[in-house]
Design a protein around this motif. Structure first.
Motif, PDB file in Angstrom:
ATOM      1  N   VAL A 176      -5.009   3.002 -15.940  1.00  0.00           N
ATOM      2  CA  VAL A 176      -3.909   3.291 -15.012  1.00  0.00           C
ATOM      3  C   VAL A 176      -3.877   4.786 -14.678  1.00  0.00           C
ATOM      4  CG1 VAL A 176      -1.388   3.400 -14.841  1.00  0.00           C
ATOM      5  CG2 VAL A 176      -2.490   1.319 -15.637  1.00  0.00           C
ATOM      6  N   ILE A 177      -4.095   5.618 -15.689  1.00  0.00           N
ATOM      7  CA  ILE A 177      -4.099   7.076 -15.452  1.00  0.00           C
ATOM      8  C   ILE A 177      -5.319   7.499 -14.638  1.00  0.00           C
ATOM      9  CG2 ILE A 177      -4.341   9.326 -16.583  1.00  0.00           C
ATOM     10  CD1 ILE A 177      -1.564   8.306 -16.861  1.00  0.00           C
ATOM     11  N   ASN A 178      -6.501   7.078 -15.079  1.00  0.00           N
ATOM     12  CA  ASN A 178      -7.733   7.557 -14.451  1.00  0.00           C
ATOM     13  C   ASN A 178      -7.974   6.981 -13.069  1.00  0.00           C
ATOM     14  OD1 ASN A 178      -8.358   9.091 -16.695  1.00  0.00           O
ATOM     15  ND2 ASN A 178      -9.634   7.505 -17.630  1.00  0.00           N
ATOM     16  N   TYR A 179      -7.680   5.689 -12.925  1.00  0.00           N
ATOM     17  CA  TYR A 179      -8.080   5.002 -11.700  1.00  0.00           C
ATOM     18  C   TYR A 179      -6.903   4.763 -10.758  1.00  0.00           C
ATOM     19  CZ  TYR A 179     -11.492   2.156  -9.172  1.00  0.00           C
ATOM     20  OH  TYR A 179     -12.380   1.672  -8.237  1.00  0.00           O
ATOM     21  N   GLY A 180      -5.688   4.927 -11.267  1.00  0.00           N
ATOM     22  CA  GLY A 180      -4.515   4.716 -10.432  1.00  0.00           C
ATOM     23  C   GLY A 180      -3.807   6.005 -10.095  1.00  0.00           C
ATOM     24  N   ILE A 181      -3.122   6.586 -11.067  1.00  0.00           N
ATOM     25  CA  ILE A 181      -2.278   7.756 -10.797  1.00  0.00           C
ATOM     26  C   ILE A 181      -3.107   8.984 -10.429  1.00  0.00           C
ATOM     27  CG2 ILE A 181      -0.601   9.316 -11.853  1.00  0.00           C
ATOM     28  CD1 ILE A 181       0.414   6.933 -13.470  1.00  0.00           C
ATOM     29  N   SER A 182      -4.227   9.253 -11.148  1.00  0.00           N
ATOM     30  CA  SER A 182      -5.034  10.437 -10.844  1.00  0.00           C
ATOM     31  C   SER A 182      -5.641  10.376  -9.444  1.00  0.00           C
ATOM     32  CB  SER A 182      -6.159  10.591 -11.875  1.00  0.00           C
ATOM     33  OG  SER A 182      -5.623  10.806 -13.148  1.00  0.00           O
ATOM     34  N   ASP A 239       0.881  -1.163   0.000  1.00  0.00           N
ATOM     35  CA  ASP A 239       0.000   0.000   0.000  1.00  0.00           C
ATOM     36  C   ASP A 239       0.917   1.211   0.000  1.00  0.00           C
ATOM     37  OD1 ASP A 239      -2.609  -0.769  -0.249  1.00  0.00           O
ATOM     38  OD2 ASP A 239      -2.866  -1.179   1.884  1.00  0.00           O
ATOM     39  N   PHE A 240       1.425   1.555  -1.170  1.00  0.00           N
ATOM     40  CA  PHE A 240       2.522   2.510  -1.279  1.00  0.00           C
ATOM     41  C   PHE A 240       2.081   3.926  -0.868  1.00  0.00           C
ATOM     42  CE2 PHE A 240       5.006   5.572  -3.771  1.00  0.00           C
ATOM     43  CZ  PHE A 240       6.278   5.252  -3.344  1.00  0.00           C
ATOM     44  N   LYS A 241       2.872   4.522  -0.012  1.00  0.00           N
ATOM     45  CA  LYS A 241       2.678   5.920   0.376  1.00  0.00           C
ATOM     46  C   LYS A 241       3.953   6.678   0.033  1.00  0.00           C
ATOM     47  CE  LYS A 241      -1.272   4.848   2.276  1.00  0.00           C
ATOM     48  NZ  LYS A 241      -2.528   5.149   1.565  1.00  0.00           N
ATOM     49  N   PRO A 242       3.882   7.691  -0.824  1.00  0.00           N
ATOM     50  CA  PRO A 242       5.109   8.374  -1.270  1.00  0.00           C
ATOM     51  C   PRO A 242       5.917   8.986  -0.128  1.00  0.00           C
ATOM     52  CG  PRO A 242       3.240   8.964  -2.653  1.00  0.00           C
ATOM     53  CD  PRO A 242       2.683   8.201  -1.503  1.00  0.00           C
ATOM     54  N   ALA A 243       5.268   9.381   0.963  1.00  0.00           N
ATOM     55  CA  ALA A 243       5.985  10.069   2.037  1.00  0.00           C
ATOM     56  C   ALA A 243       6.796   9.108   2.913  1.00  0.00           C
ATOM     57  CB  ALA A 243       4.999  10.845   2.908  1.00  0.00           C
ATOM     58  N   ARG A 244       6.511   7.808   2.803  1.00  0.00           N
ATOM     59  CA  ARG A 244       7.205   6.840   3.661  1.00  0.00           C
ATOM     60  C   ARG A 244       8.457   6.291   2.981  1.00  0.00           C
ATOM     61  NH1 ARG A 244       2.183   2.877   5.367  1.00  0.00           N
ATOM     62  NH2 ARG A 244       0.925   4.422   6.482  1.00  0.00           N
ATOM     63  N   PRO A 245       9.520   6.011   3.757  1.00  0.00           N
ATOM     64  CA  PRO A 245      10.670   5.314   3.169  1.00  0.00           C
ATOM     65  C   PRO A 245      10.296   3.872   2.838  1.00  0.00           C
ATOM     66  CG  PRO A 245      10.960   5.590   5.535  1.00  0.00           C
ATOM     67  CD  PRO A 245       9.736   6.367   5.176  1.00  0.00           C
ATOM     68  N   PHE A 246      11.132   3.237   2.029  1.00  0.00           N
ATOM     69  CA  PHE A 246      10.828   1.880   1.556  1.00  0.00           C
ATOM     70  C   PHE A 246      10.647   0.900   2.721  1.00  0.00           C
ATOM     71  CE2 PHE A 246      12.210  -2.345   0.158  1.00  0.00           C
ATOM     72  CZ  PHE A 246      11.354  -2.540  -0.919  1.00  0.00           C
ATOM     73  N   PHE A 264      -4.099   8.823  -6.992  1.00  0.00           N
ATOM     74  CA  PHE A 264      -2.942   8.561  -6.108  1.00  0.00           C
ATOM     75  C   PHE A 264      -2.900   7.106  -5.619  1.00  0.00           C
ATOM     76  CE2 PHE A 264      -3.963  13.073  -5.737  1.00  0.00           C
ATOM     77  CZ  PHE A 264      -2.767  13.632  -6.174  1.00  0.00           C
ATOM     78  N   ASN A 265      -3.521   6.200  -6.359  1.00  0.00           N
ATOM     79  CA  ASN A 265      -3.451   4.784  -6.008  1.00  0.00           C
ATOM     80  C   ASN A 265      -2.330   4.149  -6.837  1.00  0.00           C
ATOM     81  OD1 ASN A 265      -3.896   2.176  -5.191  1.00  0.00           O
ATOM     82  ND2 ASN A 265      -6.103   2.249  -5.466  1.00  0.00           N
TER      83      ASN A 265
END
Length: 324
Positions: A280-286, A64-71, A288-289
């Motif tokens: 991927v664009i509409n349902y993922g990146i847009s 469940d990737f969160k950009p603010a967290r380290p790996f 933030f999933n």
């Protein structure tokens, strides 16, 4: 002649007596071809940086990737996102659209490109031949933004297609073509053909140019017609190129593209226009999933690899050669 002699000497078993003896022969061959290896190095580095190094990002599909967290602090969720994809009715519809668009583009692209290459090859007036080639190449250099705007304009309510069809009494009233989802796959296939058919003929024309002209002259003396020369000389001469391109295109069967679907798609045809890349664009990146978007990308890549290996193996089994 001197170059041919050198090439034969390099390949000759007398110069490389241990060619089949493993690493030593391999290193010897590398030293003899070091200039070629140095020339390929930039491309190898480019492939590694932009194609293989990003594969590290596939780990996001299992988090469940969160950009603010380290790996090290990411939450691992196993196949949660893959399970969601294959139980989501919307994604199954997206998968259907992707396969349908790819198959239509594959069939139309091959048939029209080979057909146009054969027709161009039969032209005897060189000036007219060059004009036809240039005109057919031009749409390829348009960006899809411009091409999609042209397609939308032609297919609009007051566009030229409606005027022609009404003038021919084929339809009674204007149709908003891009507003009817069932028409989208056909419109996309026609747009792809218009934009790329000329460009796709280049490699077939190159293959035709490699055919020995003496075969045509002998066939003429024997009284073969144009159609017979095409059937028994030109098409067999193009066969290897056709097989290689077919294998490569089957490897991309699940990559139907992004720009035309995104630019020509709208709320009225989304049921038929949305493919995996748009999903991927509409349902993922847009939204933030990123993990869901990565899972869809991983699925697409794995399926493409399976198709590529299967097509290559089938081609070799049928005696038509392969990529490797």
């Amino acid at each position: 002649m001197q170059a041919q002699t050198k090439e034969k000497a390099l390949l000759s078993p007398t110069v490389l007596p241990n060619e089949a003896k493993g690493m030593k022969a391999f290193l010897k061959k590398c030293r003899s071809q070091k200039a070629l290896l140095l020339m390929t190095m930039p491309f190898v580095i480019w492939v590694f940086i932009f194609k293989y190094f990003p594969v590290w990002g596939w780990t996001m599909a299992f988090q469940d990737f969160k950009p603010a967290r380290p790996f090290s602090e990411q939450e691992w969720v196993g196949f949660k996102h893959f399970t969601f994809l294959f139980t989501d009715a919307r994604f199954l519809g997206v998968l259907r659209n992707t396969l349908a668009q790819s198959i239509i583009n594959l069939v139309l692209g091959f048939v029209t490109a080979i057909g146009l290459a054969l027709l161009i090859n039969e032209l005897t007036n060189l000036k007219f031949k060059r004009v036809v080639q240039t005109i057919s190449y031009l749409p390829h250099f348009l960006s899809w933004v411009v091409a999609a705007a042209l397609v939308s304009s032609v297919l609009s309510i007051d566009g030229v297609i409606n005027e022609i069809l009404i003038g021919l009494h084929i339809i009674d009233e204007e149709i908003l073509w891009l507003g009817i989802g069932e028409y989208f796959w056909g419109i996309l296939g026609a747009a792809e053909v218009w934009k790329n058919v000329g460009w796709n003929t280049i490699i077939y024309l190159a293959a035709i140019s490699m055919i020995d002209q003496e075969q045509y002259e002998a066939a003429k003396i024997d009284g073969a017609s144009r159609l017979q020369r095409i059937r028994y000389i030109t098409l067999p001469g193009m066969k290897q190129v056709i097989v290689i391109l077919l294998i490569m295109n089957i490897g991309y069967i699940i990559e139907a593209g992004f720009e035309p679907q995104y630019l020509l798609g709208n709320g009225q045809n989304v049921e038929f226009s949305e493919n995996i890349d748009v999903f991927v664009i509409n349902y993922g990146i847009s939204m933030f999933n990123f993990s869901l978007a990565t899972a869809a990308g991983v699925f697409k890549t794995v399926i493409s690899l399976i198709f590529l290996i299967a097509a290559n193996s089938f081609s070799k089994k049928m005696g038509q050669g392969g990529l490797y």
